[in-house]
Design a protein around this motif. Structure first.
Motif, PDB file in Angstrom:
ATOM      1  N   ASP A 251     -45.639 -44.502 -59.008  1.00 14.78           N
ATOM      2  CA  ASP A 251     -44.282 -44.211 -58.276  1.00 14.78           C
ATOM      3  C   ASP A 251     -44.834 -42.936 -57.230  1.00 14.78           C
ATOM      4  N   ARG A 252     -45.348 -42.135 -57.917  1.00 16.25           N
ATOM      5  CA  ARG A 252     -45.525 -40.703 -56.960  1.00 16.25           C
ATOM      6  C   ARG A 252     -46.624 -41.104 -55.973  1.00 16.25           C
ATOM      7  N   VAL A 253     -47.615 -41.854 -56.227  1.00 18.67           N
ATOM      8  CA  VAL A 253     -48.740 -42.107 -55.113  1.00 18.67           C
ATOM      9  C   VAL A 253     -48.109 -42.835 -54.122  1.00 18.67           C
ATOM     10  N   CYS A 254     -47.423 -44.027 -54.453  1.00 19.09           N
ATOM     11  CA  CYS A 254     -46.817 -44.686 -53.426  1.00 19.09           C
ATOM     12  C   CYS A 254     -45.566 -44.001 -52.306  1.00 19.09           C
ATOM     13  N   ALA A 255     -45.007 -43.190 -53.218  1.00 18.11           N
ATOM     14  CA  ALA A 255     -44.135 -42.193 -52.301  1.00 18.11           C
ATOM     15  C   ALA A 255     -45.004 -41.362 -51.426  1.00 18.11           C
ATOM     16  N   HIS A 256     -45.927 -41.044 -51.811  1.00 18.14           N
ATOM     17  CA  HIS A 256     -46.836 -40.192 -50.818  1.00 18.14           C
ATOM     18  C   HIS A 256     -47.336 -41.084 -49.626  1.00 18.14           C
ATOM     19  N   LEU A 257     -47.685 -42.221 -50.183  1.00 11.86           N
ATOM     20  CA  LEU A 257     -48.602 -42.949 -49.153  1.00 11.86           C
ATOM     21  C   LEU A 257     -47.123 -43.756 -48.095  1.00 11.86           C
TER      22      LEU A 257
END
Length: 565
Positions: A251-257
């Motif tokens: 979730d956190r990675v996709c939000a950043h990307l």
């Protein structure tokens, strides 16, 4: 010589790994009463491979193993009896049963040595019948090994010293023996390791490998790991459900990307989790099964960051398609932003490995200044040597019974140099090779600090050289079947090859249009005149890149004229 219990000896080559005409000649020698006459052969090549100006000598260790185990078994002799004339005397086959290499002597360039056209890689002395039988196996063992080592050295020169090179061409090699040879001698030539497990077991080549696309595509994302729990790296604290931790990080990675959390492929992520559970200290992601940017990279980051929470560090990613250089740049940039965003500094330096039909031209592009690639895997273009599939080594008779022998032939390029010879390398004060010298073995060796006049290949006049050091090239490895000194390990030969290449002049190391390395001759005295032999007489021998010493030139002239040696 009794065959040693060496598991690699028969793997290197068997006595019948030869051409039939070696056996027919053996019968001819035996019938003529010449089987035990002392003879000497030289194994050399006529031209440097790949359009370059150097080669690396390789295969000696395999040759020595083969010689020390050489013995015709009953089954071998029985087969020869089936293909030779039925009226062949039984005594000949009894002679074959008693053959070994206990009277064979071998001088050779050490493995990893720089080698140049016409300079022997091996000198083999012994009973005529035996050393004739050795021709094909020795050529087989030396030619391909030296070609592979040279090809690998060229690739190492292109990549430079900082990029890691991995050989992964076993599945593309010309058979199992070719695969093992390629893995072994690409390492000698400068590669850092191989995917070939057998090369690791038998030859000590460092092995490396992770996972293929098939592993990833085998997962759908619905699989439930039998034990998803992973203990912290320090073995302190409770075990954690890695799969659940990965989902939280996704979730956190996709939000950043700026990706939707549904975009990364579930099956790919499940495969990464399964691999991470098996190899938490050596997790590496293959990113291009579905989409590097929208699936492989975010899935890798989620797993890597979950492992990082437990004290583990992912070791790298691999790309196997697309514009490898550009993708590596983009991935490194994302590693840096994610590293800063989540305060995980180790992520910045995660290794990026690439592979995909890498040849010399593509390697130069991937290894250019500023490239973010750390490891380059090469398969087909190292093991098959597509630019030149054969070194073209030859094995030629130079003396019998102490008398020189010479092949004249209709093709000047196939003429040979007669007599037992010595070879020397003249070095500058910095240790760089200046030129090689061929001369008859009974002639006095060249001396350091003495001015020497040589006639280089194709030159219209002689030149003068004052070597700071003189290095004998051919070392005695086997005397009458006995090993004279321990053979260097493969790793030691690899180090020697890199040292030898580091001393070679840049003009000779150029991969395109290099300056030819000179092999010349030492006249009998300082500044002595070059023998007054017409250039038309000398030129047919220049395929060897040598100008001959007075005594050797005189011997050649007599033999070519049909006179006695």
């Amino acid at each position: 010589m009794a065959a040693e219990q060496d598991p690699e000896a028969l793997a290197a080559a068997r006595p019948l790994l030869t051409d039939l005409y070696q056996a027919t000649m053996a019968l001819g020698y035996w019938r003529a009463g010449r089987a035990r006459e002392q003879a000497e052969f030289e194994l050399f090549f006529r031209g440097c491979p790949f359009g370059g100006a150097f080669a690396l000598a390789a295969g000696l260790r395999d040759c020595v193993r083969f010689l020390r185990a050489f013995r015709l078994r009953d089954a071998d002799v029985q087969f020869l009896a089936s293909v030779l004339p039925p009226d062949t005397e039984p005594a000949f086959f009894e002679h074959l049963r008693g053959l070994d290499c206990s009277d064979v002597t071998v001088r050779a360039l050490p493995e990893g040595s720089l080698a140049f056209p016409g300079v022997p890689l091996l000198q083999v002395c012994g009973p005529l019948l035996v050393v004739q039988l050795l021709e094909t196996p020795l050529l087989c063992l030396v030619s391909y090994a030296s070609l592979i080592a040279t090809n690998a050295a060229r690739l190492r020169l292109i990549a430079g010293p900082k990029k890691r090179l991995l050989e992964m061409g076993l599945r593309r090699a010309q058979g199992p023996d070719g695969g093992l040879t390629a893995s072994t001698y690409s390492y000698l030539g400068g590669f850092d390791g191989s995917s070939n497990v057998l090369a690791g077991q038998l030859r000590g080549v460092p092995v490396a490998g992770t996972l293929a696309h098939s592993f990833i595509t085998s997962f759908l994302g619905t699989e439930v790991p039998p034990n998803p729990m992973l203990a912290p790296a320090a073995s302190q604290g409770p075990r954690v459900d890695l799969a659940a931790c990965v989902e939280a990080w996704l979730d956190r990675v996709c939000a950043h990307l700026r990706l939707g959390v549904q975009e990364p492929h579930r099956g790919e992520r499940a495969a990464f989790v399964a691999y991470a559970l098996a190899f938490p200290r050596a997790f590496q992601g293959l990113l291009d099964t579905y989409s590097v940017q929208r699936s492989g990279l975010p899935n890798f980051l989620a797993v890597a960051l979950a492992l990082g929470e437990l004290g583990y560090r992912a070791v790298g990613v691999r790309l196997d398609s697309g514009d490898l250089l550009q993708q590596a740049q983009e991935i490194r940039k994302i590693f840096r932003t994610i590293s800063a965003q989540f305060q995980v500094p180790w992520l910045e330096s995660v290794s990026i490995t690439v592979s995909n039909n890498v040849n010399e031209e593509e390697l130069a592009r991937l290894a250019q200044e500023g490239s973010e690639i750390n490891v380059i895997g090469i398969g087909t273009n190292v093991v098959t040597c597509p630019r030149q599939p054969s070194l073209g080594c030859v094995y030629k008779l130079v003396s019998v019974g102490g008398q020189p022998r010479m092949k004249l032939t209709e093709d000047p390029e196939k003429q040979t140099l007669p007599g037992s010879k010595a070879a020397f390398r003249l070095l500058g004060a910095d240790g760089s090779p200046l030129l090689d010298v061929l001369q008859l073995v009974e002639e006095p060796p060249p001396q350091a600090g003495q001015e020497l006049r040589v006639w280089p290949r194709g030159a219209q006049e002689a030149c003068t050289v004052r070597p700071a050091h003189v290095e004998p090239l051919l070392r005695l490895w086997v005397r009458r079947g006995q090993l004279c000194e321990p053979l260097p390990s493969l790793a030691e030969s690899r180090d020697f090859a890199q040292l030898s290449l580091s001393r070679l002049s840049p003009e000779h190391k150029r991969l395109e249009q290099p300056a030819p390395y000179r092999v010349g001759a030492r006249p009998p005295g300082p500044l002595a005149p070059v023998p007054a032999v017409p250039m038309a007489t000398r030129r047919p021998l220049f395929f060897l890149q040598v100008a001959l010493s007075d005594k050797l030139q005189a011997l050649v002239d007599r033999l070519r004229a049909g006179g006695a040696p």
